[in-house]
Design an enzyme around this catalytic site. Structure first.
Site, mmCIF file in Angstrom:
data_model
loop_
_atom_site.group_PDB
_atom_site.id
_atom_site.type_symbol
_atom_site.label_atom_id
_atom_site.label_comp_id
_atom_site.label_asym_id
_atom_site.label_seq_id
_atom_site.Cartn_x
_atom_site.Cartn_y
_atom_site.Cartn_z
ATOM 1 C CE LYS A 12 -10.908 -6.123 0.400
ATOM 2 N NZ LYS A 12 -10.437 -4.748 0.223
ATOM 3 C CB SER A 48 -0.894 0.029 1.248
ATOM 4 O OG SER A 48 -1.894 -0.928 1.166
ATOM 5 C CG ASP A 84 -5.736 -6.719 2.484
ATOM 6 O OD1 ASP A 84 -6.881 -6.807 1.987
ATOM 7 O OD2 ASP A 84 -4.956 -5.789 2.210
HETATM 8 C C1 S3P Z 1 -5.701 -1.053 0.162
HETATM 9 C C2 S3P Z 1 -6.889 -0.956 0.844
HETATM 10 C C3 S3P Z 1 -7.746 -2.118 1.134
HETATM 11 C C4 S3P Z 1 -6.989 -3.425 1.000
HETATM 12 C C5 S3P Z 1 -6.148 -3.484 -0.237
HETATM 13 C C6 S3P Z 1 -5.154 -2.349 -0.270
HETATM 14 C C7 S3P Z 1 -4.951 0.196 -0.106
HETATM 15 O O1 S3P Z 1 -8.837 -2.115 0.242
HETATM 16 O O2 S3P Z 1 -7.894 -4.521 1.030
HETATM 17 O O3 S3P Z 1 -5.438 -4.713 -0.300
HETATM 18 O O4 S3P Z 1 -3.757 0.125 -0.434
HETATM 19 O O5 S3P Z 1 -5.554 1.255 0.014
HETATM 20 P P1 S3P Z 1 -10.115 -1.158 0.487
HETATM 21 O O6 S3P Z 1 -9.619 0.188 0.753
HETATM 22 O O7 S3P Z 1 -10.902 -1.210 -0.778
HETATM 23 O O8 S3P Z 1 -10.835 -1.779 1.633
#
Ligand code: S3P
Length: 427
Positions: A342, A23, A315
């Site tokens: 997901k 992220s 996650d």
């Molecule tokens: C992420 C946010 C999450 C997560 C994804 C990465 C990000 O999703 O599940 O693997 O980097 O902002 P959501 O924001 O849609 O919940």
């Protein structure tokens, strides 16, 4: 593609450093590209998803080079980006596609975004609606719900949005679009989600403030170039934490892992379960908290997981299902509908595969119920085109009796290409 065969592990020991957080890496590549000046990104994620972001940013005219382990980005400010010569392919990466929608909404050119079959099945109306309602021009397939997406850059003025789903990707896209907006920008977040975008914007000198659950952009919206040190990925560390807890006689030290409180729901849950995890050497690096995690094998008990905790461990939930099979009592996960949209329907996937391995687990509409402890037995598992399902099932395979086969296991490269080699090095 390669299948992986796994047998029970007997002891895991050692100290390791994890590759950079996925992220944070996506966001560093994007912000460095539109910053004023030269940025260096250290410990950039090796994930294929982050490579998708680098490729798209390069197609958008960003000057991104590799120098040994580092990524060097020469940004020319908010007007760095230019019309791509071709369709942008976000691969399997929802974060790339959704954040790019924000980044591209207020440009003076157009772009088309697509992705692989899994990404083209994921909901994109959640990103189209807030941006279009605030002046953007974005359209998608099947009534504007799915990619490919066409973004025609528009002049944006005020942006206000209250998130109906707890999603950091949506929040981040709106904030990124706000960098080019001429008026007030605010996002209301009823449940706190990962805050890497806000932290990184602050680190780059942009005016961002939080007033309870409202995030506001202030007057200064031009990010300045910085050195970014990406923390070790806690969502990758999670699989090693689980092995440290579940494999008898184990002790692991995971160094320099990101411990941002919006990401550490797994640690909160494991603490409640009575697991033995210690955090040492806590500090702030590039405005993100990091530390070393020391994990020892222990017995633990079941918990109830729901509400505001869910975005902090979203996650990690397939892995939590595996851990719960070894906990004493009934673990209930609820409020996790998001897991169904997901990279795969992760509720259906993990329940079906753990049942094959002998777990006592049942699907609910918004989560699952696991009764433990149950000995697992080896099985041939599908990975549902989903890296985190493949890794969670690998952990199950390593604690099961008999042989487990994970089909097409190289999909783990989407987030954690080093997964199998790192585990081998700790045996
Ligand atoms: C992420 C946010 C999450 C997560 C994804 C990465 C990000 O999703 O599940 O693997 O980097 O902002 P959501 O924001 O849609 O919940």
């Amino acid at each position: 593609m390669a299948d992986i065969r796994l047998l029970k592990l007997h002891c895991m020991n050692g100290d390791i450093r994890l590759p950079g957080d996925k992220s944070v890496s996506h966001r560093a590549a994007m912000l460095a590209s539109i910053a004023d000046g030269t940025s260096i990104i250290k410990n950039f994620s090796s994930a294929i998803d982050c490579q998708s972001t680098l490729d798209c940013m390069r197609q958008l005219g960003a000057d991104i080079r590799r120098s040994g382990q580092d990524i060097i980005v020469h940004g020319k400010g908010l007007r760095t980006l230019s019309e791509p010569g071709d369709i942008l392919n976000c691969g399997n990466s929802g974060t790339t596609m959704r954040l790019l929608c924000g980044l591209l909404a207020g440009q003076d050119f157009s772009a088309v975004l697509t992705g692989d079959a899994s990404l083209r099945r994921r909901p994109m109306d959640r990103i189209i609606k807030p941006l279009v309602n605030n002046g953007a021009d974005i359209s998608g397939e099947k009534d504007n719900r799915y990619a490919p997406l066409t973004i025609i850059g528009k002049v944006l003025l005020n942006i206000h949005y209250e998130l109906p789903v707890a999603s950091s990707q949506v929040k981040s896209a709106v904030l990124l679009a706000g960098l080019w907006a001429g008026g007030d920008v605010s996002v209301v977040e009823p449940i706190v989600t990962r805050d890497h975008t806000e932290r990184m914007l602050v680190y780059c000198g942009v005016d961002v403030s939080r007033d309870e659950n409202v995030i506001n952009l202030g007057g200064n919206r031009q990010p300045v170039a910085r050195e970014f040190v990406v923390p070790g990925d806690i969502s990758s560390a999670a699989f090693l934490i689980a092995l440290g807890l579940l494999v008898p006689g184990s002790q692991l030290c995971l160094k320099d892992v990101g411990i941002n409180p919006t990401r550490t729901g797994l640690l909160t849950v494991l603490e409640k379960m009575g697991a033995d995890i210690r955090i040492a050497n806590e500090r702030l690096v590039s405005n993100e908290p990091i530390g070393d995690l020391i994990v020892r094998n222990a017995t633990f008990k079941a918990v109830d997981i729901g509400g505001a905790l869910i975005p902090k461990l979203i996650d990690e939930l397939p892995l939590i299902a595996v851990i719960a099979t070894q906990a004493q009592g009934r673990t209930v996960v609820h409020d996790a509908h998001e897991l169904r949209v997901k990279e795969s329907d992760r509720i259906a996937a993990i329940v079906a595969e753990l049942k094959k391995m002998g777990a006592s687990i049942e699907e609910t509409s918004d989560g699952f119920i696991v009764d433990g402890p149950t000995p697992l037995k080896g099985a041939e598992c599908s990975r549902y085109d989903d890296h985190r399902i493949a890794m969670a099932l690998s952990v199950a395979g390593w604690i099961a009796d008999g042989e487990t086969v994970i089909k097409d296991a190289d999909c783990v490269g989407i987030s954690f290409p080093e997964f199998y080699s790192l585990v081998k090095g700790l045996q």
